[in-house]
Every structure is written in C-alpha cells, then in structure tokens.
Design a protein around this motif. Structure first.
Motif, PDB file in Angstrom:
ATOM      1  N   LEU A   1      -4.508  -0.760 -18.874  1.00  0.00           N
ATOM      2  CA  LEU A   1      -5.389  -0.580 -17.730  1.00  0.00           C
ATOM      3  C   LEU A   1      -6.832  -0.875 -18.108  1.00  0.00           C
ATOM      4  O   LEU A   1      -7.201  -0.853 -19.280  1.00  0.00           O
ATOM      5  N   GLY A   2      -7.637  -1.185 -17.090  1.00  0.00           N
ATOM      6  CA  GLY A   2      -9.048  -1.471 -17.309  1.00  0.00           C
ATOM      7  C   GLY A   2      -9.849  -1.160 -16.058  1.00  0.00           C
ATOM      8  O   GLY A   2      -9.377  -1.348 -14.939  1.00  0.00           O
ATOM      9  N   PRO A   3     -11.082  -0.658 -16.198  1.00  0.00           N
ATOM     10  CA  PRO A   3     -11.913  -0.302 -15.035  1.00  0.00           C
ATOM     11  C   PRO A   3     -12.571  -1.536 -14.434  1.00  0.00           C
ATOM     12  O   PRO A   3     -12.841  -2.518 -15.117  1.00  0.00           O
ATOM     13  N   PHE A   4     -12.851  -1.456 -13.116  1.00  0.00           N
ATOM     14  CA  PHE A   4     -13.582  -2.579 -12.503  1.00  0.00           C
ATOM     15  C   PHE A   4     -14.546  -2.153 -11.397  1.00  0.00           C
ATOM     16  O   PHE A   4     -15.457  -2.905 -11.056  1.00  0.00           O
ATOM     17  N   ILE A   5     -14.398  -0.958 -10.815  1.00  0.00           N
ATOM     18  CA  ILE A   5     -15.345  -0.494  -9.795  1.00  0.00           C
ATOM     19  C   ILE A   5     -15.579   1.007  -9.981  1.00  0.00           C
ATOM     20  O   ILE A   5     -14.615   1.766 -10.048  1.00  0.00           O
TER      21      ILE A   5
ATOM     22  N   ALA B   1      -6.420  10.675 -19.576  1.00  0.00           N
ATOM     23  CA  ALA B   1      -5.874  11.262 -20.794  1.00  0.00           C
ATOM     24  C   ALA B   1      -4.460  11.780 -20.593  1.00  0.00           C
ATOM     25  O   ALA B   1      -3.670  11.837 -21.541  1.00  0.00           O
ATOM     26  N   ALA B   2      -4.123  12.154 -19.348  1.00  0.00           N
ATOM     27  CA  ALA B   2      -2.806  12.722 -19.075  1.00  0.00           C
ATOM     28  C   ALA B   2      -1.754  11.672 -18.724  1.00  0.00           C
ATOM     29  O   ALA B   2      -0.565  11.982 -18.683  1.00  0.00           O
ATOM     30  N   LEU B   3      -2.156  10.436 -18.487  1.00  0.00           N
ATOM     31  CA  LEU B   3      -1.210   9.415 -18.039  1.00  0.00           C
ATOM     32  C   LEU B   3      -0.070   9.130 -19.017  1.00  0.00           C
ATOM     33  O   LEU B   3       1.078   8.974 -18.596  1.00  0.00           O
ATOM     34  N   PRO B   4      -0.318   9.061 -20.338  1.00  0.00           N
ATOM     35  CA  PRO B   4       0.782   8.736 -21.246  1.00  0.00           C
ATOM     36  C   PRO B   4       1.923   9.748 -21.226  1.00  0.00           C
ATOM     37  O   PRO B   4       3.030   9.432 -21.673  1.00  0.00           O
ATOM     38  N   ALA B   5       1.677  10.941 -20.707  1.00  0.00           N
ATOM     39  CA  ALA B   5       2.733  11.958 -20.666  1.00  0.00           C
ATOM     40  C   ALA B   5       3.685  11.735 -19.493  1.00  0.00           C
ATOM     41  O   ALA B   5       4.745  12.360 -19.433  1.00  0.00           O
ATOM     42  N   ARG B   6       3.341  10.844 -18.584  1.00  0.00           N
ATOM     43  CA  ARG B   6       4.191  10.587 -17.428  1.00  0.00           C
ATOM     44  C   ARG B   6       5.250   9.544 -17.760  1.00  0.00           C
ATOM     45  O   ARG B   6       4.966   8.536 -18.403  1.00  0.00           O
ATOM     46  N   ALA B   7       6.461   9.785 -17.297  1.00  0.00           N
ATOM     47  CA  ALA B   7       7.550   8.830 -17.521  1.00  0.00           C
ATOM     48  C   ALA B   7       7.211   7.505 -16.850  1.00  0.00           C
ATOM     49  O   ALA B   7       6.748   7.459 -15.710  1.00  0.00           O
ATOM     50  N   GLY B   8       7.410   6.416 -17.564  1.00  0.00           N
ATOM     51  CA  GLY B   8       7.148   5.093 -17.025  1.00  0.00           C
ATOM     52  C   GLY B   8       5.717   4.614 -17.173  1.00  0.00           C
ATOM     53  O   GLY B   8       5.401   3.484 -16.805  1.00  0.00           O
ATOM     54  N   TRP B   9       4.833   5.471 -17.719  1.00  0.00           N
ATOM     55  CA  TRP B   9       3.419   5.117 -17.848  1.00  0.00           C
ATOM     56  C   TRP B   9       2.993   4.960 -19.308  1.00  0.00           C
ATOM     57  O   TRP B   9       1.829   4.694 -19.583  1.00  0.00           O
TER      58      TRP B   9
ATOM     59  N   THR C   1       0.847  -1.188   0.000  1.00  0.00           N
ATOM     60  CA  THR C   1       0.000   0.000   0.000  1.00  0.00           C
ATOM     61  C   THR C   1       0.886   1.242   0.000  1.00  0.00           C
ATOM     62  O   THR C   1       1.868   1.316   0.735  1.00  0.00           O
ATOM     63  N   THR C   2       0.529   2.207  -0.823  1.00  0.00           N
ATOM     64  CA  THR C   2       1.282   3.455  -0.915  1.00  0.00           C
ATOM     65  C   THR C   2       0.331   4.635  -0.864  1.00  0.00           C
ATOM     66  O   THR C   2      -0.841   4.517  -1.214  1.00  0.00           O
ATOM     67  N   LEU C   3       0.857   5.779  -0.429  1.00  0.00           N
ATOM     68  CA  LEU C   3       0.033   6.974  -0.292  1.00  0.00           C
ATOM     69  C   LEU C   3      -0.155   7.686  -1.620  1.00  0.00           C
ATOM     70  O   LEU C   3      -1.201   8.261  -1.891  1.00  0.00           O
ATOM     71  N   GLY C   4       0.892   7.696  -2.444  1.00  0.00           N
ATOM     72  CA  GLY C   4       0.866   8.493  -3.661  1.00  0.00           C
ATOM     73  C   GLY C   4      -0.158   8.007  -4.668  1.00  0.00           C
ATOM     74  O   GLY C   4      -0.267   6.813  -4.937  1.00  0.00           O
ATOM     75  N   HIS C   5      -0.902   8.968  -5.222  1.00  0.00           N
ATOM     76  CA  HIS C   5      -1.881   8.641  -6.252  1.00  0.00           C
ATOM     77  C   HIS C   5      -1.178   8.305  -7.568  1.00  0.00           C
ATOM     78  O   HIS C   5      -1.533   7.345  -8.248  1.00  0.00           O
ATOM     79  N   LEU C   6      -0.151   9.080  -7.903  1.00  0.00           N
ATOM     80  CA  LEU C   6       0.593   8.880  -9.145  1.00  0.00           C
ATOM     81  C   LEU C   6       2.094   8.754  -8.925  1.00  0.00           C
ATOM     82  O   LEU C   6       2.810   8.339  -9.846  1.00  0.00           O
ATOM     83  N   ASP C   7       2.579   9.120  -7.764  1.00  0.00           N
ATOM     84  CA  ASP C   7       4.016   9.150  -7.533  1.00  0.00           C
ATOM     85  C   ASP C   7       4.566   7.762  -7.210  1.00  0.00           C
ATOM     86  O   ASP C   7       5.045   7.494  -6.100  1.00  0.00           O
ATOM     87  N   PHE C   8       4.487   6.872  -8.169  1.00  0.00           N
ATOM     88  CA  PHE C   8       5.093   5.557  -8.052  1.00  0.00           C
ATOM     89  C   PHE C   8       5.381   5.044  -9.453  1.00  0.00           C
ATOM     90  O   PHE C   8       4.881   5.581 -10.437  1.00  0.00           O
ATOM     91  N   GLU C   9       6.208   4.009  -9.549  1.00  0.00           N
ATOM     92  CA  GLU C   9       6.583   3.455 -10.837  1.00  0.00           C
ATOM     93  C   GLU C   9       5.787   2.174 -11.095  1.00  0.00           C
ATOM     94  O   GLU C   9       5.995   1.176 -10.396  1.00  0.00           O
ATOM     95  N   PRO C  10       4.873   2.161 -12.061  1.00  0.00           N
ATOM     96  CA  PRO C  10       4.089   0.951 -12.328  1.00  0.00           C
ATOM     97  C   PRO C  10       4.950  -0.277 -12.622  1.00  0.00           C
ATOM     98  O   PRO C  10       4.545  -1.393 -12.320  1.00  0.00           O
ATOM     99  N   ALA C  11       6.139  -0.080 -13.206  1.00  0.00           N
ATOM    100  CA  ALA C  11       6.995  -1.223 -13.563  1.00  0.00           C
ATOM    101  C   ALA C  11       7.496  -1.969 -12.342  1.00  0.00           C
ATOM    102  O   ALA C  11       7.972  -3.102 -12.457  1.00  0.00           O
ATOM    103  N   GLN C  12       7.398  -1.375 -11.148  1.00  0.00           N
ATOM    104  CA  GLN C  12       7.861  -2.034  -9.935  1.00  0.00           C
ATOM    105  C   GLN C  12       6.875  -3.088  -9.442  1.00  0.00           C
ATOM    106  O   GLN C  12       7.217  -3.871  -8.549  1.00  0.00           O
ATOM    107  N   TYR C  13       5.667  -3.104  -9.980  1.00  0.00           N
ATOM    108  CA  TYR C  13       4.624  -3.998  -9.484  1.00  0.00           C
ATOM    109  C   TYR C  13       4.016  -4.775 -10.645  1.00  0.00           C
ATOM    110  O   TYR C  13       4.001  -4.312 -11.785  1.00  0.00           O
ATOM    111  N   ASP C  14       3.488  -5.960 -10.328  1.00  0.00           N
ATOM    112  CA  ASP C  14       2.817  -6.751 -11.361  1.00  0.00           C
ATOM    113  C   ASP C  14       1.475  -6.136 -11.724  1.00  0.00           C
ATOM    114  O   ASP C  14       1.085  -6.105 -12.893  1.00  0.00           O
ATOM    115  N   VAL C  15       0.755  -5.674 -10.717  1.00  0.00           N
ATOM    116  CA  VAL C  15      -0.538  -5.003 -10.917  1.00  0.00           C
ATOM    117  C   VAL C  15      -0.625  -3.864  -9.920  1.00  0.00           C
ATOM    118  O   VAL C  15      -0.236  -4.014  -8.757  1.00  0.00           O
TER     119      VAL C  15
END
Length: 323
Positions: free
Chosen positions: A188-192, A175-183, A150-164
């Motif tokens: 991704l897909g919605p579920f809730i 829409a803004a996610l592709p502009a972030r390094a590492g993203w 569990t982490t506090l940051g909404h976006l301040d983490f590297e997705p490549a560090q985790y499987d999901v």
C-alpha cells in the motif's frame, strides 16, 4: 520381480488422512469457512455479516463441524465467542489454507479478464474524486477496461478480489492491518491526505448566516455522515468549539450525500477540499474557515500479493499519486 514392483508402487501412492487410498478426509467447506470466520472475528454476528448469511446458519455449520470432528471448538463467554484448546489449535492453519485458496482462485480470475482493471473504492471517494479524473487514466491506457466497484465496508472486504483497492487509514489502523486474514501481503501507499473543513452554499452565508468564527456554526444545521460519525465532533474540538450545539442536525449514509445537501443549502457539511475542487471553483460551495483543516488520516492504494508484478495495477497506483 512383480512383487518388488508392487511394493514400490504402493510406497509412492499418496495416502491422505482418511486412509491409504489417496483420498483426503475433509469436512465440507462451508463448515470450515463458518468456523474460521467466527474464530477469527470471535463473533458469530460478525462472521454472518462477512459471509452474507444468517447467524443461525453460522452456528449450525460450527456445530456440524464439531460433530464431524468429535470435539468442541468454541464456547460462549458472556456475549462473546471463545475458542477451546482444540479450536485455537485448528484456527491458524485453517486461516492460512483459506487465504491460499482465495489467492489461487483470484489468480485464475485474473487470467480470464485480460485487459481489465478492477478497482474497489468507497462511494464518497469514487463520486467526488476518482470518477471526475478517471478519463485521464483511461486515455493513457487505451484498450483497458476499468471496472469500478464501490463498497460500504471500511475493512470488511477481501483485497485479493480486486486489482487495486482504495481506503482511508490512520496510522493506528495501518499497524493493525497485518493481523487481518487476507491482508498480510498487501502492498500500500498514500496519495491523498484526508483533511476536512466546513463547506456550504454561498447563499447560506448571506445576512444572519455569516460565520466569523466556528462558534457561528451554532446558527446553522450541521450535515453528518454515518460513514464518518465523529468527524464533526473532532473538527469542533480542534477548532476550539467543543460541545457546540447547532441549530439542527441532518444525517446521511455517506459523506458525498452530505456535501450534496450542502450544495442545496440544507446546512454545513465537512468536506475534503481536494475532493471538491470543481464545486468550489464553480461557486457551488464555499469554505467559511479555509484555514481550519482537521484530520490525521490518509487515503491509500492497496495491491494484493497476486498483483505484485502486474504492470497495469502498478500504473494505476502511480497515476493516483499525480491525478
């Protein structure tokens, strides 16, 4: 003959930027990381937070890189950081190189933890929704170890560090996610859906505490979360009670703590009914205005590019949609 052979060998030798001996002439990695983070975020403060170091350490590394290269890379514009022409030219390639390094090292880490699924989620989703259901997934995948981070940051983490990873986004944020390094290559897909409604203990509604309309919230203490600071304001506006002044306010770090405070009778919190099924069914919480749900966000699973062909993470994401 020997002379010709010598020329051929010399022609095939890899020559780096520093000369013909094959050695790459590179500045220290910490210098590059500090400049890349500050240049990408246009902030020494945000770069220091991302790297878990002090602002002075970031500034020192950037100055050292400028000295190493013999050229200015950044300049100050008021309180903001700006890139010089040289800095703007260096940043894109450096970002791509660091992304590639992160993906490569993450791939090696994945090889060394066979049979392990590492999931990153916010503490509210983990405590209220994921953990109560996680046994169901583990039963479908015997022999698999699940690590929940569990982490506090909404976006301040590297997705490549985790499987999901699991996060909540509005359409504008997506829409803004592709502009972030590492993203850039994250699937991704919605579920809730993130729909919120007031919740409180049944005892709070006894006697003078009854609420026939949202205006009745003025007699109660509202329980807030620093992780969703404007949630109550938006709910009240949509409910036709903008500017309502409650009897009091209590603020907690996380949304699940505000819900726990509501169970204890401290006031009225905002909660997602999908998260609170057990508490609602068990009579620990009630929804005074069950028909009033506010929110335009959805929870999404995220899978980094390195996990694109991983059947385990794919199975977990499929399970999220039906859990």
């Amino acid at each position: 003959m020997n002379s010709a052979h010598g020329k051929s060998s010399a022609g095939l030798s890899p020559a780096g930027p520093g000369g013909g001996n094959g050695a790459r002439r590179l500045p220290p990695l910490n210098m590059l990381r500090a400049f890349e983070a500050a240049g990408r975020l246009l902030s020494v403060t945000h770069a220091a937070r991302e790297m878990s170091v002090t602002q002075s350490a970031v500034s020192h590394q950037i100055k050292a890189l400028e000295s190493w290269l013999g050229v200015a890379l950044v300049a100050r514009e008021g309180r903001r950081l700006a890139l010089t022409t040289a800095g703007a030219a260096l940043l894109p390639g450096l970002t791509r190189a660091l992304d590639l390094m992160a993906q490569s090292t993450a791939g090696i880490e994945r090889l060394t933890r066979r049979g392990t699924l590492v999931v990153n989620a916010t503490s509210t989703l983990a405590s209220q929704w994921l953990i109560p259901r996680l046994a169901g997934f583990c039963a479908q995948m015997p022999g698999l170890d699940v690590q929940l981070v569990t982490t506090l940051g909404h976006l301040d983490f590297e997705p490549a560090q985790y499987d999901v990873s699991i996060r909540c986004f509005a359409d504008s944020e997506l829409a803004a996610l592709p502009a972030r390094a590492g993203w850039r290559d994250v699937a991704l897909g919605p579920f809730i859906p993130d729909k919120l409604t007031p919740v409180c203990s049944p005892a709070l509604l006894a006697g003078d505490g009854a609420m026939e309309s949202p205006q009745g919230l003025a007699r109660h203490t509202l329980l807030h979360s620093r992780s969703t600071p404007v949630a109550w304001q938006r709910w009240l506006e949509e409910a036709g009670a903008p500017g309502l002044q409650p009897a009091g306010d209590l603020v907690f770090d996380h949304a699940h703590l505000s819900v726990q405070a509501a169970i204890q009778g401290l006031g009225v919190a905002l909660g997602n009914p999908r998260f609170l099924g057990d508490a609602l069914a068990g009579g620990l919480l009630v929804m005074p205005f069950a028909q009033r749900l506010s929110g335009e966000k959805n929870y999404y699973w995220l899978r980094p590019a390195r996990a694109a062909d991983d059947p385990v993470s794919a199975a977990f994401c499929a399970w999220l949609a039906v859990a």
